[in-house]
Every structure is written in C-alpha cells, then in structure tokens.
Motif scaffolding. Sequence first.
Motif, mmCIF file in Angstrom:
data_model
loop_
_atom_site.group_PDB
_atom_site.id
_atom_site.type_symbol
_atom_site.label_atom_id
_atom_site.label_comp_id
_atom_site.label_asym_id
_atom_site.label_seq_id
_atom_site.Cartn_x
_atom_site.Cartn_y
_atom_site.Cartn_z
ATOM 1 N N MET A 14 0.870 -1.173 0.000
ATOM 2 C CA MET A 14 0.000 0.000 0.000
ATOM 3 C C MET A 14 0.903 1.218 0.000
ATOM 4 O O MET A 14 1.914 1.223 0.671
ATOM 5 C CB MET A 14 -0.885 0.017 1.237
ATOM 6 N N ARG A 15 0.536 2.218 -0.793
ATOM 7 C CA ARG A 15 1.483 3.323 -0.867
ATOM 8 C C ARG A 15 0.796 4.672 -0.937
ATOM 9 O O ARG A 15 -0.397 4.765 -1.234
ATOM 10 C CB ARG A 15 2.406 3.143 -2.071
ATOM 11 N N ASP A 16 1.592 5.696 -0.651
ATOM 12 C CA ASP A 16 1.077 7.054 -0.773
ATOM 13 C C ASP A 16 1.088 7.427 -2.246
ATOM 14 O O ASP A 16 2.003 7.045 -2.985
ATOM 15 C CB ASP A 16 1.997 8.024 -0.020
ATOM 16 N N LEU A 17 0.095 8.179 -2.647
ATOM 17 C CA LEU A 17 0.138 8.773 -3.972
ATOM 18 C C LEU A 17 0.529 10.218 -3.764
ATOM 19 O O LEU A 17 -0.266 11.016 -3.268
ATOM 20 C CB LEU A 17 -1.239 8.712 -4.639
ATOM 21 N N LEU A 18 1.761 10.529 -4.085
ATOM 22 C CA LEU A 18 2.219 11.893 -3.874
ATOM 23 C C LEU A 18 1.551 12.799 -4.907
ATOM 24 O O LEU A 18 1.064 12.309 -5.939
ATOM 25 C CB LEU A 18 3.746 11.928 -3.963
ATOM 26 N N PRO A 19 1.512 14.104 -4.622
ATOM 27 C CA PRO A 19 0.746 14.995 -5.504
ATOM 28 C C PRO A 19 1.058 14.803 -6.992
ATOM 29 O O PRO A 19 0.162 14.824 -7.831
ATOM 30 C CB PRO A 19 1.140 16.385 -5.022
ATOM 31 N N TYR A 20 2.336 14.587 -7.344
ATOM 32 C CA TYR A 20 2.666 14.468 -8.758
ATOM 33 C C TYR A 20 2.139 13.159 -9.370
ATOM 34 O O TYR A 20 2.048 13.020 -10.582
ATOM 35 C CB TYR A 20 4.183 14.631 -9.000
ATOM 36 N N GLU A 21 1.807 12.180 -8.505
ATOM 37 C CA GLU A 21 1.216 10.930 -9.012
ATOM 38 C C GLU A 21 -0.304 11.006 -8.957
ATOM 39 O O GLU A 21 -1.004 10.558 -9.855
ATOM 40 C CB GLU A 21 1.648 9.745 -8.147
ATOM 41 N N GLU A 22 -0.800 11.596 -7.872
ATOM 42 C CA GLU A 22 -2.245 11.611 -7.651
ATOM 43 C C GLU A 22 -2.959 12.314 -8.784
ATOM 44 O O GLU A 22 -4.069 11.968 -9.156
ATOM 45 C CB GLU A 22 -2.546 12.271 -6.300
ATOM 46 N N ARG A 23 -2.286 13.336 -9.369
ATOM 47 C CA ARG A 23 -2.994 14.082 -10.418
ATOM 48 C C ARG A 23 -3.281 13.209 -11.641
ATOM 49 O O ARG A 23 -4.238 13.441 -12.361
ATOM 50 C CB ARG A 23 -2.275 15.369 -10.782
ATOM 51 N N TYR A 24 -2.451 12.180 -11.862
ATOM 52 C CA TYR A 24 -2.765 11.253 -12.964
ATOM 53 C C TYR A 24 -4.020 10.453 -12.630
ATOM 54 O O TYR A 24 -4.858 10.192 -13.485
ATOM 55 C CB TYR A 24 -1.602 10.280 -13.189
ATOM 56 N N TYR A 25 -4.128 10.051 -11.376
ATOM 57 C CA TYR A 25 -5.316 9.297 -10.952
ATOM 58 C C TYR A 25 -6.562 10.155 -11.150
ATOM 59 O O TYR A 25 -7.581 9.700 -11.678
ATOM 60 C CB TYR A 25 -5.189 8.880 -9.480
ATOM 61 N N GLN A 122 4.035 -6.612 -6.521
ATOM 62 C CA GLN A 122 5.042 -6.599 -7.587
ATOM 63 C C GLN A 122 4.646 -5.504 -8.562
ATOM 64 O O GLN A 122 3.605 -4.868 -8.367
ATOM 65 C CB GLN A 122 5.103 -7.957 -8.296
ATOM 66 N N ALA A 123 5.455 -5.285 -9.606
ATOM 67 C CA ALA A 123 5.135 -4.198 -10.531
ATOM 68 C C ALA A 123 3.702 -4.352 -11.028
ATOM 69 O O ALA A 123 3.315 -5.413 -11.507
ATOM 70 C CB ALA A 123 6.104 -4.225 -11.698
ATOM 71 N N GLY A 124 2.905 -3.307 -10.887
ATOM 72 C CA GLY A 124 1.530 -3.343 -11.392
ATOM 73 C C GLY A 124 0.558 -4.103 -10.512
ATOM 74 O O GLY A 124 -0.592 -4.313 -10.902
ATOM 75 N N ARG A 125 1.003 -4.566 -9.382
ATOM 76 C CA ARG A 125 0.112 -5.336 -8.499
ATOM 77 C C ARG A 125 0.334 -4.887 -7.057
ATOM 78 O O ARG A 125 1.400 -5.095 -6.500
ATOM 79 C CB ARG A 125 0.427 -6.831 -8.635
ATOM 80 N N THR A 126 -0.667 -4.245 -6.501
ATOM 81 C CA THR A 126 -0.533 -3.754 -5.133
ATOM 82 C C THR A 126 -1.697 -4.280 -4.299
ATOM 83 O O THR A 126 -2.641 -4.851 -4.828
ATOM 84 C CB THR A 126 -0.544 -2.210 -5.109
ATOM 85 N N GLY A 314 -7.986 -0.673 -14.316
ATOM 86 C CA GLY A 314 -6.984 -0.573 -13.256
ATOM 87 C C GLY A 314 -6.313 0.791 -13.341
ATOM 88 O O GLY A 314 -5.447 1.012 -14.184
ATOM 89 N N VAL A 315 -6.741 1.690 -12.467
ATOM 90 C CA VAL A 315 -6.271 3.083 -12.551
ATOM 91 C C VAL A 315 -4.762 3.172 -12.314
ATOM 92 O O VAL A 315 -4.058 3.910 -13.010
ATOM 93 C CB VAL A 315 -7.042 3.970 -11.541
ATOM 94 N N ASP A 316 -4.253 2.378 -11.363
ATOM 95 C CA ASP A 316 -2.814 2.440 -11.062
ATOM 96 C C ASP A 316 -1.981 2.082 -12.289
ATOM 97 O O ASP A 316 -0.974 2.706 -12.589
ATOM 98 C CB ASP A 316 -2.456 1.458 -9.933
ATOM 99 N N ARG A 317 -2.429 1.053 -12.979
ATOM 100 C CA ARG A 317 -1.648 0.586 -14.144
ATOM 101 C C ARG A 317 -1.682 1.621 -15.267
ATOM 102 O O ARG A 317 -0.693 1.847 -15.950
ATOM 103 C CB ARG A 317 -2.187 -0.756 -14.637
ATOM 104 N N ILE A 318 -2.831 2.256 -15.450
ATOM 105 C CA ILE A 318 -2.931 3.276 -16.501
ATOM 106 C C ILE A 318 -2.113 4.511 -16.101
ATOM 107 O O ILE A 318 -1.395 5.081 -16.927
ATOM 108 C CB ILE A 318 -4.402 3.639 -16.768
ATOM 109 N N ALA A 319 -2.182 4.877 -14.824
ATOM 110 C CA ALA A 319 -1.414 6.040 -14.352
ATOM 111 C C ALA A 319 0.075 5.805 -14.586
ATOM 112 O O ALA A 319 0.802 6.695 -15.031
ATOM 113 C CB ALA A 319 -1.689 6.287 -12.875
ATOM 114 N N GLU A 320 0.519 4.588 -14.323
ATOM 115 C CA GLU A 320 1.931 4.243 -14.501
ATOM 116 C C GLU A 320 2.327 4.393 -15.974
ATOM 117 O O GLU A 320 3.380 4.924 -16.304
ATOM 118 C CB GLU A 320 2.138 2.798 -14.021
ATOM 119 N N LEU A 321 1.459 3.946 -16.862
ATOM 120 C CA LEU A 321 1.739 4.067 -18.298
ATOM 121 C C LEU A 321 1.792 5.532 -18.719
ATOM 122 O O LEU A 321 2.650 5.939 -19.495
ATOM 123 C CB LEU A 321 0.642 3.363 -19.109
#
Length: 434
Positions: A14-25, A122-126, A314-321
């Motif tokens: 489980m992780r924090d979404l820092l502001p620069y990541e959260e905006r993608y979400y 693992q990558a893409g799986r939280t 999967g929002v995390d996976r799309i945000a990562e892309l």
Amino acid sequence: MKHTGELLQSPKGMRDLLPYEERYYAEIIRVAREIAEWYGFQAIATPHLEHTGLFEASLGESTDIIEKQMYSFRTKGGDALTLRPEGTAPVMRAYLEHGMHTYPQPVKLFYSGAFFRHENPQAGRTREFYQVGLEMIGDPEPINDAMVIRLFSLIVRELGVPLTIALNSIGDRECRPAYRKDLVAYYRRHINRLCADCKRRLKINPLRLLDCKEEACQAIRGKAPKIIDRLCEPCQRHFNEVREFLDAVHVPYEIDPYLVRGLDYYTRTVFELFSALPEKQSAHLAIGSGGRYDDLAKTMGSSRAVPAVGGALGVDRIAELLRAQGKEDRDRIIKKEAPAVFVVQLGQTAKKKLLHWIEDLRHADIPIAHVFSRDSLKAQLKLADRMGTPWAVIVGQKEALDETAIIRDMRSGEQEVVPLNKLVFALKGKIKKK
Ligand code: HAM
C-alpha cells in the motif's frame, strides 16, 4: 508495538500517492466519469467494508481472492466484515437492496475508488489499488456488452493509451458443464506434466487451468478444447451479436479462446484490455477487464434473475503508463500547471487583508499561489519564479492601508500600482494579453 522504523512506512503493498502521481489518478477518473456520464451512467459509491459473506457467496469458493486475498476481520460488535476486493458484488448488492429493478433497465452505474487484495506486491500489483468501473444491470442484450467494452476503449484512448482487447465467451450454465467435462478429461490425460497448482485446479476449478502462466501448462493448453467451439445456440448468437456491434463501431478486438477470468461470476462475454505501448509491464498485465454476470444476483440470494454486464479499469496501471509515456518529472508538472498569479504579502496587516481579498480572485476564476507563512519579499518572489507564475500581486503595509496592490510582471520586473477595487479587472486584462 512496532518499532519506529516500521511505523514510519506505509503497510506492505500500500502506498502514498504523492501529488505528482495523484494528479494522474484524478485525470483518469475525470475522463472516465465524463465519458460515462455522457453515455447516461450515474455515479454510485458503496462502502469500503461489506459483509464477508457477500464476497464468499459471489466471487467463487476456489478463486484466489476468496482463498487467500481478502482482508477480513471481526468487529468488536461481532460482525464479519471484509475490505472490498472488487466492486461488482457490492454494486449488485446495492441494486438489489434498493429495489433498482423498478428503475428503467438497464441501470447504468459508474464508480471509482480503492479496492483491497492481499496479493504478493510486484510491478503493477498492489494490495490497495484503484479502479473505475461501469456496470449495466438488468438487461441481457448483447449491445450492453459491446457498449461497456466500447466505453472502456474510448476512455483509454482519450487518455492517450493505445490498446488491444481480448474477447471470449465462456458460455452459460447450459453449455459450460459439458465443456468443463471435456476439459477435465483432456487435462487428465496430461496430469503428470501439470504444475502443482494446476493439479489442484483440475479438481476444484478446471476452467482456471487455461489461465496458468507455467510454460509446461501453456504447452498442454495448446490443444485443449475451446469453449467457443462448444457454445449453445443462444450463447453463440449472443456472442456473435456482441462482435457485430463492436465491428460496427470499429472497436478492434482479438478473440482469445482461452481467456477465462479470475472470478467465478462470469457468464458469456469476458474481456481484457491491454496497453499496446511498448512498456514491459503492458505485455502481460491487463489495464482493465470485465464481462457479463447473469447469474450473480441469484447466487447472492435474489429470487429474480438479473442479467448484467460490466468491467473495471486498473487506474494504477494506466497512471503508470501515462507517467512513463509523458516522461514528466515532478518539477515539470509543477511548472506546467503554474497558476497565473502569486500573491505576495509583507507583514501582518497585509496578510489579514489579502486573506480577505483573495476570495475576489477565486470568484473571478483567477488561479493563485501563495505562502502566507513567509514574510520576506525575496523568498516569496523566488518561489513565484520557481513555479513560473507570470504575475505577482504584492501587498505591503502601505498598500494594505491604501487599499492598493502592486502587480508585477515576473518576466520583465515591471510593476504597476492599482487600486484594490480594480485588481481583478487589471489582472484579467493582463492574463488575457499574455
Ligand atoms: P479484475 O480483473 O479483478 O475485475 O480487476 C479489474 C482491473 O483492476 C484489472 O484489469 C487490473 O487492471 C486492476 N487490478 C486488479 N487487481 C489489481 C492489483 N492487485 N493491483 C493493481 N491493479 C489491479 C474486477 O475487479 C471486476 N469487478 C471487474 C468487473 C466489473 N466485472 C464486471 N464488472
């Protein structure tokens, strides 16, 4: 009591979404919601906790989620609750609980939020991840299946991610039992070469044999019977129509005859979305998935059958892309979205007045930045410069008393004094010109 080092870290997976990541979400959810609402979906929010029995009854006894991934606990009052591992069962529960069968059907629902599965991170799986979901409940027509797939495809494309879609039909309670029997018979002939997991699957959930990633098992799968060759006539017709609708709106897809899903509630259509970007993870991890679940309501105890179809991204996976694609770093994002005006204040009186006046700027829709905790002119201008705001509004002791403000062009350094009641007007003119 855990020792301090551990207390200062978020829980595993489980992780924090820092502001620069959260905006993608936020952007992914905004685009999804905008498109969904335009197509008549309404947003719904269900609790993060549900009765454990809801998931046990709906997801399938021998699925990974039920066997090992649920965050379940007993409350002090004795209730058995679970942090939601997915959104379809809760949304169907809400549909049944609130008698939504009396609404015009299908009921079209959109949701976004966090879900929880105790997986191996693992990558893409939280263990905590975000989804946006669409559910069309109360209608068996294949156009709904095509609509859900099309909307996901529109959302992902609008976000700038090219995608591929894998499609299959896994039949229904009429045709699947006979297929399952054939599948078991086939795999029994190769039982010695199966991995330990597959030997177990053969007994408890044979369809999932097709999903195994082990090389030896994949080789055996090559000649396994395919469900789409065994569909009963109504399932075949349904599947053909889904395909025709997708063809009509030019949504490309590939039939994957071995696509089965990790949840037992599916009937007929199943699909998965993959990014077509060259990133490593895109090769094997779905950025979205779903399907039809005509029997779910009944397995949950409903007396009426409620045909439905849906899916989730999967929002995390799309945000990562998106992040990898944009190669954006923290500073660039901050700069790119710099507000038009930095308000600079010097001293207590100016601070109090400005706190009051900046509401006018909000009502005029002029975005500002500020650090009210600083008093030095130099420090505030330096920050304005770093952020790249084109204008600064400076209010010192004198201006506060005179009810004036200084507008500074951050690039040229030119300054102009304007009466406070003309500030919004003056700023609007300048912002427009730039
Ligand atoms: P699912 O395939 O389990 O389906 O999850 C949907 C999407 O959520 C996946 O395609 C993936 O992108 C993302 N996802 C799942 N687990 C994780 C994880 N541990 N970490 C990061 N992302 C993850 C469902 O949940 C169904 N409720 C979808 C549905 C809605 N079917 C019908 N309606």
